[in-house]
Structures are given as structure tokens and as C-alpha cells.
Write a protein that holds these residues in place. Structure first.
Motif, mmCIF file in Angstrom:
data_model
loop_
_atom_site.group_PDB
_atom_site.id
_atom_site.type_symbol
_atom_site.label_atom_id
_atom_site.label_comp_id
_atom_site.label_asym_id
_atom_site.label_seq_id
_atom_site.Cartn_x
_atom_site.Cartn_y
_atom_site.Cartn_z
ATOM 1 N N CYS A 225 0.073 4.190 0.664
ATOM 2 C CA CYS A 225 -0.307 5.152 1.700
ATOM 3 C C CYS A 225 0.290 4.777 3.055
ATOM 4 C CB CYS A 225 -1.831 5.231 1.770
ATOM 5 S SG CYS A 225 -2.416 6.488 2.903
ATOM 6 N N CYS A 226 0.096 3.534 3.505
ATOM 7 C CA CYS A 226 0.514 3.157 4.866
ATOM 8 C C CYS A 226 1.691 2.195 4.879
ATOM 9 C CB CYS A 226 -0.655 2.554 5.638
ATOM 10 S SG CYS A 226 -1.140 0.914 5.076
ATOM 11 N N CYS B 215 -4.378 -0.238 0.263
ATOM 12 C CA CYS B 215 -5.056 -1.327 0.968
ATOM 13 C C CYS B 215 -6.503 -0.899 1.221
ATOM 14 C CB CYS B 215 -4.334 -1.664 2.267
ATOM 15 S SG CYS B 215 -4.509 -0.431 3.566
ATOM 16 N N CYS C 188 -6.948 1.985 3.814
ATOM 17 C CA CYS C 188 -6.598 3.321 3.307
ATOM 18 C C CYS C 188 -7.621 3.791 2.281
ATOM 19 C CB CYS C 188 -5.194 3.327 2.717
ATOM 20 S SG CYS C 188 -3.909 3.162 3.979
ATOM 21 N N CYS D 153 0.854 -1.192 0.000
ATOM 22 C CA CYS D 153 0.000 0.000 0.000
ATOM 23 C C CYS D 153 0.891 1.244 0.000
ATOM 24 C CB CYS D 153 -0.906 -0.018 1.226
ATOM 25 S SG CYS D 153 -1.863 1.506 1.413
HETATM 26 ZN ZN LIG Z 1 -2.810 1.226 3.463
#
Ligand SMILES: [Zn+2]
Length: 80
Positions: free
Chosen positions: A17-18, A56, A59, A15
């Protein structure tokens, strides 16, 4: 982000983002993930750039919860 083996089989999905590593087995992501691939065109300020990323499910849910207009949903008629 995605990594592929030499034969083209999906090897890794993370992912963007995270940083969560998505479970991938036999070339298939085994949990919820969305892949975005977009070619920006002349009318953008990123003309000629192609952007790719993965999110994911957590997110994704956090992102769409910020939308003023909800995501349009429909039932998938056929499972591919
Ligand atoms: Zn994520």
C-alpha cells in the motif's frame, strides 16, 4: 510483497500500500505486517488467479478503520 533468498529464507518485505520496507532479520519480519494470499475461485471474476500482498501495521489499521463491521478479535492462546 515479499522476496525470498535462494534457500527460501525471507529476505525483503515491502508494504504494497505505502511502499514501506519492513525490517527483516534472519528471515523473520521484525515489525507488524500482514500477509494476504488468496486463490480466487470459480465464483469470482478472477477465477484461477492467486493474489498476494503485504500491508504494514499502519496501512492495516487505516484499512480496517473503514470497515462498517469491526474486525473480530480474540486473544491468542499460544504463541507459536
Ligand atoms: Zn503501509
Amino acid at each position: 510483497m515479499r522476496k525470498y533468498k535462494n534457500g527460501g529464507q525471507l529476505e525483503t518485505v515491502i508494504c504494497n500500500c505505502c511502499g514501506k520496507k519492513i525490517i527483516v532479520s534472519k528471515g523473520v519480519a521484525r515489525e507488524g505486517v500482514i500477509h494476504i494470499s488468496h486463490a480466487w475461485d470459480f465464483f469470482s471474476e478472477k477465477d484461477g488467479e492467486v493474489h498476494h500482498f503485504d500491508l504494514c501495521e499502519t496501512c492495516y489499521d487505516a484499512m480496517i478503520s473503514e470497515f462498517k463491521i469491526p474486525v473480530e478479535r480474540e486473544e491468542q492462546l499460544e504463541y507459536l
